[in-house]
Design an enzyme around this catalytic site. Structure first.
Site, PDB file in Angstrom:
ATOM      1  N   GLN B 217       0.875  -1.028   0.019  1.00 33.21           N
ATOM      2  CA  GLN B 217       0.086   0.082   0.044  1.00 33.21           C
ATOM      3  C   GLN B 217       0.677   1.254   0.090  1.00 33.21           C
ATOM      4  O   GLN B 217       1.768   1.396  -0.921  1.00 33.21           O
ATOM      5  CB  GLN B 217      -1.046  -0.126   1.113  1.00 33.21           C
ATOM      6  CG  GLN B 217      -1.899  -1.082   1.253  1.00 33.21           C
ATOM      7  CD  GLN B 217      -3.180  -0.788   0.144  1.00 33.21           C
ATOM      8  OE1 GLN B 217      -3.724   0.206   0.515  1.00 33.21           O
ATOM      9  NE2 GLN B 217      -3.429  -1.502  -0.730  1.00 33.21           N
ATOM     10  N   ASP B 218       0.836   2.085   1.009  1.00 33.72           N
ATOM     11  CA  ASP B 218       1.412   3.459   0.972  1.00 33.72           C
ATOM     12  C   ASP B 218       2.799   3.313   1.792  1.00 33.72           C
ATOM     13  O   ASP B 218       3.343   4.429   2.111  1.00 33.72           O
ATOM     14  CB  ASP B 218       0.511   4.397   1.414  1.00 33.72           C
ATOM     15  CG  ASP B 218      -0.087   5.053  -0.019  1.00 33.72           C
ATOM     16  OD1 ASP B 218       0.091   4.689  -0.854  1.00 33.72           O
ATOM     17  OD2 ASP B 218      -1.177   5.709   0.248  1.00 33.72           O
TER      18      ASP B 218
END
Ligand SMILES: [Zn+2]
Lengths: 379, 601
Positions: B217-218
């Site tokens: 994800q981030d």
């Protein structure tokens, strides 16, 4: 052999199986094998007792709802016709709002009319609501004579197929207590039929006259024929199913509206149930999301189970919960508690919310089964 | 006839509104009407609005007449030579200020090249359409607007040096970055806003790749050696203050080490850092709940009876204590007076914040993420020239967000660091990507910014080339050290007997309505009950009337206040909150009767 499985499997499923099996000419052994498999699958797909389907359905709509884009208007081909979609529309459907924010009809036509664009346009013109303002260049107020002079737009009248006689007849029906006559220059003169006419009355009449309904079906402000496959369909802004279905060119088996209440009152509750499924699915697929059909079916069943369309609101199905405490925790607690106190209601604590409130195990999942033990009797 | 409104008040009508508006504008430019006045004609409602009120946002634009900008080359030269000032430009009607309404009636060109006869104004520079923080985003015109919004929002949360005299200030919640740098890729706003004097980030080497699944994800991977060299290290300052308040009757607070007989005396351990004057000594290490300023206050209320009692005359403890979950070193102490002349003591605690897993970082393009893993330098991939990235960023963060500016900044940063110069990334006027690529090629690198890289663990060459470059990275204020929280047991609310709220008070973590739904959906009925057990109580219910009965275990008496002694009284386990609901119903004159039934019948 099929009869052995009656009671174990849904009867409708068995009937369908029989039909298919006959068509495929299955042997006895094959049938037995298939039926056993069917029974296994049927049991697998059944919802277990104590499964919280209500919450799962609610969250199955709630979570995708957070992902819906804010672009709530969808343009149906041409920018003139827009439809509320996305979360606002979904809320509108499940709340079962009486007034739809953008009412729309999809009018299908019967055989000879649905392929010829000229015939389609003619029907479209018949459906479209025409008001006096569309037939007039301007509305002049004669202050001295205290009357209104309507300068007619002959071109528009010809396009819409309205003769002067038709116009005067329509005005005579719609405008009560108004003197209507034709002036020498062709204008229509309207004068309030009162003993003392004040200027205010004239102004009022002017506004009223502008909105006077002349021709078509009331409530249909826009029509838009579009091509779907190899036939033409008329999309309308505004909905009036009752009058539209009366037209002989209209295919009453396929024509639908997006107003649930209209469908329920004209076509019945089963049609309304179907409409909820159709409309909800439309919103969800348009947003590129995926919700299992069974959730939609479940919610539409609940909303129409009483024979009337009821929303998921405090006046709808939530308000019909048996438990006082469950209703009070949802909305307007004071109303429910005072009501329950006056009626001497009893809360049997059979459902989820009220048991959470009392900190008792909720009768779901692991909380549902009770322990049954047969005790040996002491001699 | 069009209505005219002056500052929202109707003042009259005019026959030719457009001519009138143009007249007013001409007179304003002639100097007969103040330049602070703005006029706007709304053709939809056919109304003219004149505004002279204060607080309007107005912005300068170059006036255009007949498709020609009034800022001629002559004037530009004069500006460069310093002969003409900004004031002259306004005075000579070259630049005028428009408010939001008047802008609606104007046709503003972004560039001088696109001027036509219809244009009325010209932007001073194209990126003047952006605000201060948005203009700080390099290559802003290559990204979506929402990303720019987020980019400017994260810049406001970045830790930097907000003022150079922070050492002598007592601001609350201050974070200072240890080695701030000025960005390699800059815009004109960096110069205008003196960004070099209060920078808020560091230029780092970034590689766009995945790493062992720790940057899903981030999240980002950060180089442990970089952290040890001081990357993204910051200090958190928190001031504590206390004053000697004066009360009626000549009573006064006292700053000092509290005596043992003071009401609410903590423990000797809590006061161990205090000097004789009741204030901690500088550079002392303090932990949570330690006293930093010792203080006692006079007793709060004196009732008539208590006035002569000795017990009631004991002073109260009211020291300042290090906040729950915080620690640090005493940094600075000030002794002063406040406006009323009361003694005021302020103590500032400092705490070093070394990046740890969960700390939040962001680039200037709305690409924020938290640290997923801190990896030793030896295990990180390296380029052919031996460069090891400081941060590994997941390439999956790019396609859906379409932050092209992020990618161009990496490329530009690489060129800037290799050639030793700053890159101009001002929106609409930046150095072109093409030129940057050419320059990168001439510097001996691939023009697309990618490089051959080698697996740091096995030493194998990666099958693909990896995009590596330099980017200005920001450490944001949100650090796990400020957020980490857990509780087993602790204080409860008096009214509901449920755990109190809030991390600073050691409160509970709320299992809310939606979390409850999750338990229900899983059918975890008994787990749900256990989670909500925090306020369970045993209630004794009279089975004849269904109301609360009295059970006095001291005197061994059980009775119902309504029905008397000869009734069945049963104990049930309920949430205290429900008992409270029953009490409130009774207060509303509703009679809630409980009908009991044995669970096993
Ligand atoms: Zn009793």
């Amino acid at each position: 052999m099929i009869e052995e499985f009656r009671g174990k499997i849904n009867g409708m499923l068995l009937d369908e199986f029989e039909k298919e099996a006959n068509a495929m000419k299955l042997t006895k052994a094959q049938r037995e094998k298939a039926l056993k498999l069917l029974e296994k699958r049927y049991k697998e797909y059944k919802i277990n007792p104590g499964e919280a389907i209500g919450v799962i359905t609610a969250e199955s709509f709630g979570e995708p709802g957070t992902q819906m884009t804010l672009n709530i208007f969808h343009f149906a081909g041409v920018s003139e016709l827009n439809v509320t979609l996305g979360l606002p529309r979904l809320i509108e459907i499940f709340d079962a709002r009486k007034e739809v924010s953008t009412p729309i009809m999809e009018v299908y036509l019967k055989k000879p009319y649905n392929t010829d664009i000229k015939a389609v346009k003619k029907v479209a013109a018949m459906i479209k609501e025409t008001k006096l303002r569309e037939l007039a260049h301007e509305f002049l107020i004669n202050i001295i004579k205290k009357q209104i002079e309507v300068v007619l737009n002959k071109g528009n009248m010809r396009n819409l197929g309205i003769t002067e006689k038709f116009l005067f007849d329509a005005l005579a029906v719609k405008l009560k207590k108004v003197k209507i006559r034709k002036a020498s220059n062709g204008n229509v003169v309207l004068k309030p039929d009162l003993e003392e006419v004040s200027l205010k009355d004239v102004y009022k009449l002017k506004e009223k006259a502008k909105e006077t309904f002349i021709k078509g079906i009331e409530g249909i402000s826009q029509v838009l024929p579009i091509k779907q496959g190899n036939e033409f369909v008329i999309l309308t802004t505004g909905s009036n199913l009752k009058d539209t279905l009366k037209l002989e060119q209209v295919d009453e088996t396929r024509t639908i509206s997006n107003s649930l209440f209209e469908i329920a009152s004209i076509l019945g509750i089963e049609a309304a149930r179907e409409a909820i499924v159709y409309e909800a699915k439309k919103v969800i697929t348009e947003q590129g999301l995926d919700v299992d059909t069974r959730h939609i079916l479940f919610i539409s069943d609940l909303m129409t189970a009483t024979g009337r369309v009821k929303g998921v609101t405090r006046s709808g199905i939530t308000g019909e919960k048996e438990s006082v405490l469950a209703r009070a925790t949802f909305e307007t607690p004071l109303k429910h508690i005072t009501g329950a106190a006056l009626a001497g209601e009893e809360d049997l604590l059979n459902s989820v919310v009220e048991n959470v409130l009392l900190n008792q195990p909720v009768p779901l999942g692991t909380g549902l089964p009770g322990l049954v033990a047969s005790m040996k009797k002491n001699e | 006839m069009s209505d005219i409104y002056l500052n929202e008040k109707f003042i009259g009508t005019v026959k030719d509104p457009i001519g009138f508006v143009n007249n007013v504008k001409t007179e304003r430019r002639n100097g007969k009407i103040p330049k602070e006045l703005n006029i706007y004609y709304d053709d939809k409602s056919d109304e003219v609005y004149i505004d002279t009120s204060k607080g309007r946002a107005r912005r300068p634009l170059i006036i255009v007449e007949n498709g020609v900008s009034k800022l001629t080359s002559e004037i530009k030269q004069g500006l460069e030579e310093g002969k003409i000032t900004w004031g002259d430009l306004i005075e000579r009607n070259i630049v005028e200020y428009l408010d939001a309404a008047e802008e609606e009636n104007s046709y503003v060109a972004l560039n001088e090249e696109e001027l036509t006869k219809e244009h009325t104004h010209l932007e001073i520079i194209p990126s003047a359409i952006l605000g201060i923080t948005t203009a700080l985003v390099p290559y802003a015109n290559y990204s979506q607007t929402p990303r720019l919004n987020r980019g400017s929002k994260t810049q406001k949360q970045a830790i930097g040096i907000y003022t150079s005299n922070y050492l002598v200030r007592m601001d609350t919640d201050v974070n200072i970055l240890h080695y701030p740098q000025t960005p390699l890729v800059r815009s004109y706003m960096h110069d205008i806003s003196d960004y070099d004097k209060h920078p808020a980030g560091q230029n780092i080497v970034i590689a766009l790749m995945s790493y062992e699944g720790y940057n899903m994800q981030d999240s980002i991977i950060i180089n442990k050696a970089s952290i040890e060299r001081g990357l993204a290290r910051s200090t958190f300052f928190r001031p504590y203050s206390s004053e000697e308040l004066r009360y009626s009757g000549g009573l006064i607070d006292e700053i000092g080490v509290p005596d043992k007989d003071v009401k609410g005396y903590k423990s000797e351990h809590s006061y161990r850092n205090l000097e004789e004057d009741g204030i901690v000594s500088p550079e002392m290490r303090v932990e949570e709940e330690d006293v930093v300023i010792g203080k006692t206050s006079p007793p709060r209320f004196l009732g008539e009876l208590e006035e002569f009692s000795i017990a009631a005359n004991i002073r109260r403890e009211s020291s300042s204590v290090v906040k729950h979950g915080e620690r640090g070193v005493v940094d600075m102490i000030t002794l002063s007076e406040n406006e009323e002349g009361n003694k005021l003591v302020q103590v500032r605690i400092r705490d070093q914040r070394i990046p740890e897993v969960g700390d939040k970082f962001a680039s200037r393009h709305g690409q924020k993420g938290v640290i997923g893993a801190i990896v030793p330098e030896t295990d990180l991939p390296f380029t052919a020239s031996g460069v090891i990235p400081d941060i590994i960023f997941s390439p999956h963060s790019i396609p859906s967000r379409m932050t092209i500016s992020h990618l161009i900044e990496i490329l530009a940063g690489k060129v800037g660091s290799l050639s030793g110069r700053y890159i101009n990334g001002t929106a609409f006027e930046s150095e072109s990507e093409e030129d940057l690529r050419k320059e990168l090629l001439s510097l001996g690198f691939r023009d697309d910014g990618t490089e051959k890289m080698y697996n740091g663990i096995t030493g194998e060459e990666f099958k693909v080339t990896i995009f590596v470059g330099n980017i200005y990275y920001l450490k944001l204020r949100h650090m796990v050290a400020n957020k980490l929280h857990a509780r087993a047991s602790g204080r409860i609310q008096l009214l509901t007997r449920q755990p109190i709220e809030g991390r600073s008070k050691g409160g509970g973590l709320r299992l809310g309505e939606m979390e409850k739904d999750c338990f229900v959906a899983h059918g975890a009925s008994l787990l749900l009950k256990e989670r909500f057990d925090s306020d369970k109580t045993i209630l004794h219910i009279c089975e004849s009337c269904g109301m609360l009965a009295v059970v006095d275990s001291h005197k061994n008496k059980r009775f119902c206040p309504k029905c008397g002694n000869n009734v069945d009284i049963s104990a049930v386990e309920l949430s205290y909150a429900f008992k409270l609901l029953l009490d409130e119903l009774k207060a509303m004159c509703v009679y809630p009767s409980l009908k009991l039934k044995s669970k096993y019948d």
